[in-house]
Scaffold this active site. Structure first.
Site, mmCIF file in Angstrom:
data_model
loop_
_atom_site.group_PDB
_atom_site.id
_atom_site.type_symbol
_atom_site.label_atom_id
_atom_site.label_comp_id
_atom_site.label_asym_id
_atom_site.label_seq_id
_atom_site.Cartn_x
_atom_site.Cartn_y
_atom_site.Cartn_z
ATOM 1 N N ALA A 57 -1.519 8.036 1.441
ATOM 2 C CA ALA A 57 -2.414 6.855 1.270
ATOM 3 C C ALA A 57 -3.770 7.441 0.134
ATOM 4 C CB ALA A 57 -3.064 6.427 2.394
ATOM 5 N N GLN A 100 0.870 5.217 -2.897
ATOM 6 C CA GLN A 100 0.276 4.185 -1.959
ATOM 7 C C GLN A 100 -1.002 4.116 -2.192
ATOM 8 O OE1 GLN A 100 -0.237 4.707 2.396
ATOM 9 N NE2 GLN A 100 1.447 3.234 2.663
ATOM 10 N N TYR A 182 -6.375 -0.608 8.841
ATOM 11 C CA TYR A 182 -7.280 -0.289 7.473
ATOM 12 C C TYR A 182 -7.606 -1.716 6.821
ATOM 13 C CZ TYR A 182 -5.627 4.222 8.311
ATOM 14 O OH TYR A 182 -5.225 5.435 8.980
ATOM 15 N N ARG A 324 7.114 12.322 9.760
ATOM 16 C CA ARG A 324 7.037 13.372 10.377
ATOM 17 C C ARG A 324 8.416 14.356 10.473
ATOM 18 N NH1 ARG A 324 4.051 9.918 13.142
ATOM 19 N NH2 ARG A 324 1.810 10.535 13.838
#
Length: 370
Positions: A57, A100, A182, A324
């Site tokens: 991000a 992103q 966000y 992950r």
């Protein structure tokens, strides 16, 4: 043939398989600048064999960073710092390389996770945060500054400028981050959006800023390159943003030509009650795909190759994004190909890597080269 390792297209991109390396924050940029960690991290993942690789991000302004260590793309310096990262990936891999972009909104100015992740005050290096309303993320925190009409224009322009910089850097695709609590997600959710103007109240009003931002980014980024959107399909809170509203948003974005919807969830409030388990978010992608026809990306505790294979083979999503699991096993697609009978691309320096019996993971060309 493995469904996971079937080729596909997303927008104008032709991808060799349905595996995406998720954007994963690294929290090690300095003043938004990419550095040697990003070179090593993304350069390694570019050899994973996945169909597409995302940079973490990336904030559209300094105040839009989640933490002081988050990556940015808002001026010439941050653009220059990302250029060698893009060049390194391009020189050593054919993987589709995407970015992103987002704004952390009221969840900005936070400590890095390994230092607790709490809101930072100015004396600790924190800064003023912004949101749709002056409603804090957690009780007792300093409320964000509610964006006025000029603020909304300013934020949209920031997304546009970042998209233009991403285009100059040569990224193959963009994803707009409208998830995880966000800023854009904050406009969608009635938990965080308590406005009484044209951007609050009704579903149409709460979706307005996300749709306007998508339109602005789509116009600024090359028409032959895809733009997707990541959403939180549910807040996991009664009275919050939910799957039904996500279907409506996805339908509106599809009508505007969105290339994909990544269906994640949560993040708007610490009061969320998430039912976590293997593939727990896949039903969100499945529902959105079935009701709107939009291309979807499934995420969330997809850790085993057969799990990913089933998601694609059963038509529950078009792609799976691994986060992950990819950090733990940066060659996850190699091992999935070995298990499922698929083929991935790898640099010839690695063609000798597979153990005996799995030497066709890299295809006939690699096999013949031995």
């Amino acid at each position: 043939m493995s469904a996971l390792f079937s080729s596909s297209t997303v927008g104008s991109l032709e991808l060799p398989n349905r595996i995406i390396v998720s954007p994963m924050c690294q929290y090690c940029a300095v003043d938004g600048l990419a550095n040697s960690w990003h070179l090593a991290h993304l350069g390694g993942l570019a050899q994973s064999g996945a169909g597409m690789l995302f940079v973490e991000a990336t904030a559209v302004e300094p105040a839009g960073r989640i933490t002081p260590g988050c990556l940015g793309l808002w001026d010439d310096a941050t653009e220059a710092a990302l250029r060698p990262v893009v060049s390194t990936v391009r020189e050593n891999s054919h993987i589709a390389f995407a970015l992103q972009i987002g704004h952390a909104g009221r969840k900005a100015s936070s400590a890095v996770p390994w230092k607790g992740g709490a809101l930072l005050h100015s004396e600790d290096g924190g800064w003023l945060t912004f949101g749709p309303s002056a409603v804090p993320q957690k009780e007792g925190e300093t409320p964000p500054a509610a964006l006025d009409a000029d603020g909304l224009v300013r934020i949209r322009k920031l997304f546009v400028e970042t998209a233009k910089r991403a285009a100059r850097l040569g990224f193959d695709a963009l994803e707009i981050h409208a998830a995880h609590g966000y800023l854009l997600h904050e406009f969608l959710s009635p938990i965080s959006n308590q406005r009484t103007d044209a951007y609050g109240g009704s579903l149409a009003n709460r979706m307005r800023f996300v749709l306007e931002t998508y339109d602005a980014v789509r116009e600024a980024f090359p028409a032959d390159k895809p733009v997707g959107v990541k959403i939180s399909a549910t807040d996991w809170i009664d009275g919050g943003w939910d799957l039904e509203q996500s279907v409506e948003l996805s339908s509106a974005l599809k009508a505007k030509g969105v290339a994909w919807i990544t269906a994640s969830s949560g993040g708007i409030s610490p009061l969320q009650k998430i039912k976590v388990g293997p593939k727990y978010q896949v039903p969100f992608a499945e529902r959105i795909k079935s009701e709107t026809g939009v291309t979807t990306v499934a995420v969330g505790l997809i850790t085993e190759p057969q799990q990913a294979e089933d998601v694609i083979a059963e038509g529950k999503a078009d792609f799976v994004a691994i986060a992950r699991g990819m950090l733990y096993d940066p060659r996850w697609p190699w091992h999935a190909a070995a298990e499922l009978g698929g083929v991935v691309e790898a640099a010839p320096q690695y063609w000798r890597a597979p153990p005996h019996g799995y030497d066709r993971v890299f295809g006939d060309v690699a096999h013949g080269a031995r």
